[in-house]
Structure formats: structure tokens, C-alpha cells
Scaffold this motif. Structure first.
Motif, PDB file in Angstrom:
ATOM      1  N   ALA A  63       0.961  -1.172  -0.036  1.00 22.87           N
ATOM      2  CA  ALA A  63      -0.028  -0.079   0.242  1.00 22.87           C
ATOM      3  C   ALA A  63       0.725   1.329  -0.057  1.00 22.87           C
ATOM      4  O   ALA A  63       0.460   2.206   0.581  1.00 22.87           O
ATOM      5  N   ASP A  64       1.914   1.349  -0.846  1.00 25.49           N
ATOM      6  CA  ASP A  64       2.917   2.449  -0.692  1.00 25.49           C
ATOM      7  C   ASP A  64       2.036   3.761  -1.380  1.00 25.49           C
ATOM      8  O   ASP A  64       2.365   4.746  -0.884  1.00 25.49           O
ATOM      9  N   TYR A  65       0.978   3.356  -2.079  1.00 24.71           N
ATOM     10  CA  TYR A  65       0.371   4.555  -2.609  1.00 24.71           C
ATOM     11  C   TYR A  65      -0.229   5.181  -1.641  1.00 24.71           C
ATOM     12  O   TYR A  65      -0.002   6.571  -1.778  1.00 24.71           O
ATOM     13  N   ILE A  66      -0.783   4.590  -0.876  1.00 22.98           N
ATOM     14  CA  ILE A  66      -1.725   5.611   0.428  1.00 22.98           C
ATOM     15  C   ILE A  66      -0.571   6.125   1.284  1.00 22.98           C
ATOM     16  O   ILE A  66      -0.683   7.430   1.960  1.00 22.98           O
ATOM     17  N   GLU A  67       0.534   5.617   1.503  1.00 16.99           N
ATOM     18  CA  GLU A  67       1.492   6.413   2.334  1.00 16.99           C
ATOM     19  C   GLU A  67       2.057   7.606   1.492  1.00 16.99           C
ATOM     20  O   GLU A  67       1.974   8.464   2.092  1.00 16.99           O
ATOM     21  N   ARG A  68       2.010   7.496   0.478  1.00 18.22           N
ATOM     22  CA  ARG A  68       2.789   8.614  -0.486  1.00 18.22           C
ATOM     23  C   ARG A  68       1.871   9.632  -1.003  1.00 18.22           C
ATOM     24  O   ARG A  68       2.022  10.752  -0.697  1.00 18.22           O
ATOM     25  N   ARG A  69       0.623   9.219  -1.099  1.00 14.09           N
ATOM     26  CA  ARG A  69      -0.349  10.183  -1.702  1.00 14.09           C
ATOM     27  C   ARG A  69      -1.800  10.275  -0.735  1.00 14.09           C
ATOM     28  O   ARG A  69      -2.501  10.990  -1.018  1.00 14.09           O
ATOM     29  N   GLY A  70      -1.820   9.205   0.088  1.00 14.07           N
ATOM     30  CA  GLY A  70      -3.268   9.456   0.815  1.00 14.07           C
ATOM     31  C   GLY A  70      -4.366   8.836   0.251  1.00 14.07           C
ATOM     32  O   GLY A  70      -4.103   7.963  -0.643  1.00 14.07           O
ATOM     33  N   HIS A  71      -5.553   9.344   0.640  1.00 14.91           N
ATOM     34  CA  HIS A  71      -6.721   8.489  -0.079  1.00 14.91           C
ATOM     35  C   HIS A  71      -6.815   8.694  -1.568  1.00 14.91           C
ATOM     36  O   HIS A  71      -6.670  10.097  -2.042  1.00 14.91           O
ATOM     37  N   PRO A  72      -7.002   7.561  -2.339  1.00 16.64           N
ATOM     38  CA  PRO A  72      -6.929   7.826  -3.782  1.00 16.64           C
ATOM     39  C   PRO A  72      -7.704   9.164  -4.169  1.00 16.64           C
ATOM     40  O   PRO A  72      -7.501   9.687  -5.042  1.00 16.64           O
ATOM     41  N   ALA A  73      -9.225   9.191  -4.018  1.00 14.69           N
ATOM     42  CA  ALA A  73     -10.038  10.336  -4.184  1.00 14.69           C
ATOM     43  C   ALA A  73      -9.729  10.661  -5.932  1.00 14.69           C
ATOM     44  O   ALA A  73      -9.500  11.810  -6.275  1.00 14.69           O
ATOM     45  N   LEU A  74      -9.910   9.671  -6.609  1.00 15.55           N
ATOM     46  CA  LEU A  74      -9.726   9.451  -7.937  1.00 15.55           C
ATOM     47  C   LEU A  74     -10.470  10.696  -8.683  1.00 15.55           C
ATOM     48  O   LEU A  74     -10.082  11.414  -9.814  1.00 15.55           O
ATOM     49  N   ARG A  75     -11.829  10.683  -8.262  1.00 15.78           N
ATOM     50  CA  ARG A  75     -12.805  11.853  -9.094  1.00 15.78           C
ATOM     51  C   ARG A  75     -12.314  13.137  -8.779  1.00 15.78           C
ATOM     52  O   ARG A  75     -11.823  14.114  -9.688  1.00 15.78           O
TER      53      ARG A  75
END
Ligand code: HEM
Length: 127
Positions: A63-75
Motif C-alpha cells: 500500500a505504498d500509494y496510500i503512504e505517499r499520496r493518501g486517499h486515492p480520491a480519483l474523481r
């Protein structure tokens, strides 16, 4: 118990599979007349890493994405980009070409393709 059903896409294709897929996708972006211009900063390497990290997280990997960027909130994160139906279709077309190039096992490719179709439709934000 059916182990097949519990395997994640990450279990099947690993880091290498996601790397192949996302690099095949991002190779197609810079010169694409529809999608290329959406990246005024030309930070294709950074964008490639963000998409790869997100997919690893979404499909059962680290889950590196969450650590680097937080919640995806793609919209929300896509709101600055004008995503019409035509832009969405082009994104999906390039991703399908990348899926073919990456030659992933069929089940994993099918699951990814379905997710991309739906997520891309969800991101349409302009008529
Ligand atoms: C529908 C057409 C789409 C367009 C035109 C589009 C375009 C973009 C652009 C221009 C960026 C900024 C690049 C950057 O990170 O520097 C971006 C970021 C991103 N996109 Fe898309 N995208 C589309 C669909 C999707 C889909 C379907 C997904 C999910 C699989 C996705 C996942 C992401 C992620 C994870 C980021 C990075 C967000 C962040 O952490 O800042 N995109 N997209």
C-alpha cells in the motif's frame, strides 16, 4: 475452499506484471494527440509511478500509494483534466493495447480490463 477465487491479481502477476503493464501504457502517452496534452508538466515518470503504486494497492499488493499520496480520491484528482467520453475511450484503448503487450495471464487481464472500463467511465467529468 477454492484458492483460485481468493488469489488477488497481485498474487498472479506480482510487481513485474504491474510494471510491464504501466510502462507499456505510459510509453503510449507522451506522443498521443488526445492524452499527451493533458500532462503540461511532462512528468511522465512520476505519473507512471503513481498509477503503478495505485494499482498495486488496489489489486492486493503493498500500500505504498496510500503512504505517499493518501486517499486515492480519483474523481477529485482528475477534476482538473477535461475527461469527455472521447477522452475516456482513448484512455481505455491505450490501456487495452498495453494489456495485450504485457501478455498477462487471462484471468488477471480480464479483471484489470473490467476495472479500467468501469473506473474510466466513473471519471468522465465533462459533457
Ligand atoms: C478516463 C481517462 C483518464 C484520463 C484522461 C486520466 C488522466 C490523468 C492525468 C493527466 C493524471 C495526472 C498525472 C500525474 O499523476 O501526474 C492522472 C493521474 C492519475 N490517474 Fe488518471 N486518467 C484517466 C483514467 C484513470 C483511471 C481509469 C485510473 C484508475 C485505474 C486512473 C488513475 C490515476 C491515478 C492513480 C493517478 C495519480 C493520482 C495522484 O496520486 O495524484 N486514471 N490521470
Amino acid at each position: 475452499m477454492n484458492n483460485e477465487e481468493q488469489q488477488t491479481v497481485f498474487d498472479v502477476i506480482g510487481n513485474t506484471g504491474f510494471e510491464c503493464l504501466v510502462s507499456a501504457f505510459y510509453r503510449r502517452i507522451p506522443n498521443d494527440p488526445i492524452l499527451g496534452p493533458l500532462y503540461p508538466d511532462q512528468d511522465f515518470a512520476g505519473a507512471e509511478q503513481r498509477l503503478r503504486d495505485f494499482l498495486l494497492f488496489r489489486f492486493g499488493g503493498p500500500a505504498d500509494y496510500i503512504e505517499r499520496r493518501g486517499h486515492p480520491a480519483l474523481r477529485m484528482r482528475h477534476a482538473p483534466f477535461a475527461i469527455t467520453r472521447a477522452v475516456r475511450d482513448r484512455w481505455v484503448e491505450l490501456m487495452e493495447a498495453a494489456l495485450l503487450e504485457a501478455r498477462l495471464p487471462q484471468n488477471a487481464a480480464r479483471e484489470l480490463k473490467q476495472f479500467f472500463d468501469e473506473a474510466a467511465t466513473f471519471l468522465i467529468n465533462r459533457g
